[in-house]
Design an enzyme around this catalytic site. Structure first.
Site: not given
Length: 201
Positions: A11, A13, A15, A17, A35, A55, A137, A143
């Site tokens: 999470t 990391g 990804k 982007t 997601d 998760d 994080r 949301t």
């Protein structure tokens, strides 16, 4: 030619982007975000750790995700058009089968769902250390906001558990250092994909 790239990892990391940069530069490139397949909050069970189990693989409709990928495999051009992706023009004389179509599948639990594993031509995994992951994080707005203690009580333990499962699966994964700059990570993956595509022709 169809080519499917997995971009997995911890999470926050990087990804999404990386995925967004690749979409802009790779030809005929579509994306499926894991997601997008999260179940509704009231369908997420509370675990023994006292937290809603976001998760874990059961928090997502993985069957729907798998079917979405199969839809791309069956007709990547149609999939691209329906998702607003502009396709490169095909010369009249060209064999349509020779046109390259790329799908990026991006998510934090890509390599923990066996029915997906057969699809990937190349698997990447972005990793960052605990402290950096926790810092990133804490700056994100979700949301469903993180309740106090979620990172240490659920997110990180689940990450370690799933990473070990993934490593034990024997899947051929290329690990990426998420502490590198966005440009460095992008350049590494872009060059690697280009080389793999050339070798596949």
């Amino acid at each position: 030619m169809k080519y499917i790239i997995g971009i997995g990892g911890v999470t926050n990391g990087g990804k999404t982007t990386l995925t967004n940069k690749l979409i802009q530069t790779l030809p005929n490139c579509c994306v499926v975000h894991q997601d997008d397949f999260f179940k509704k909050p009231d369908q997420i069970e509370v675990g023994e750790d006292g937290f809603r189990q976001w998760d874990v693989i059961t928090a997502m409709d993985m069957e729907a995700m798998t079917n979405t990928i199969k839809g791309w495999i069956e007709n990547p051009a149609k999939f691209a058009r329906s998702h607003g992706v502009t396709l490169a023009p095909v010369p009249d004389v060209a064999n349509p089968d020779e046109q390259i179509h790329i799908l990026i599948v991006e998510g934090f639990l890509l390599y923990n769902y066996p029915p997906l594993l057969e699809f990937f031509n190349k698997c990447y995994y972005i990793a960052i250390p605990y402290e950096e992951c926790k810092r990133r994080r804490s700056t994100r707005q979700y949301t469903v906001p993180d309740p106090p203690g979620l990172f240490d009580g659920h997110v990180w333990p689940m990450y370690l558990k799933h990473r070990k499962q993934m490593e034990d699966s024997g899947l051929n994964i290329e690990y990426l250092n998420g502490l590198k700059t966005k440009e460095e990570i992008y350049n590494q993956v872009y060059e690697d994909v280009q080389n793999n595509l050339l070798n596949s022709l």
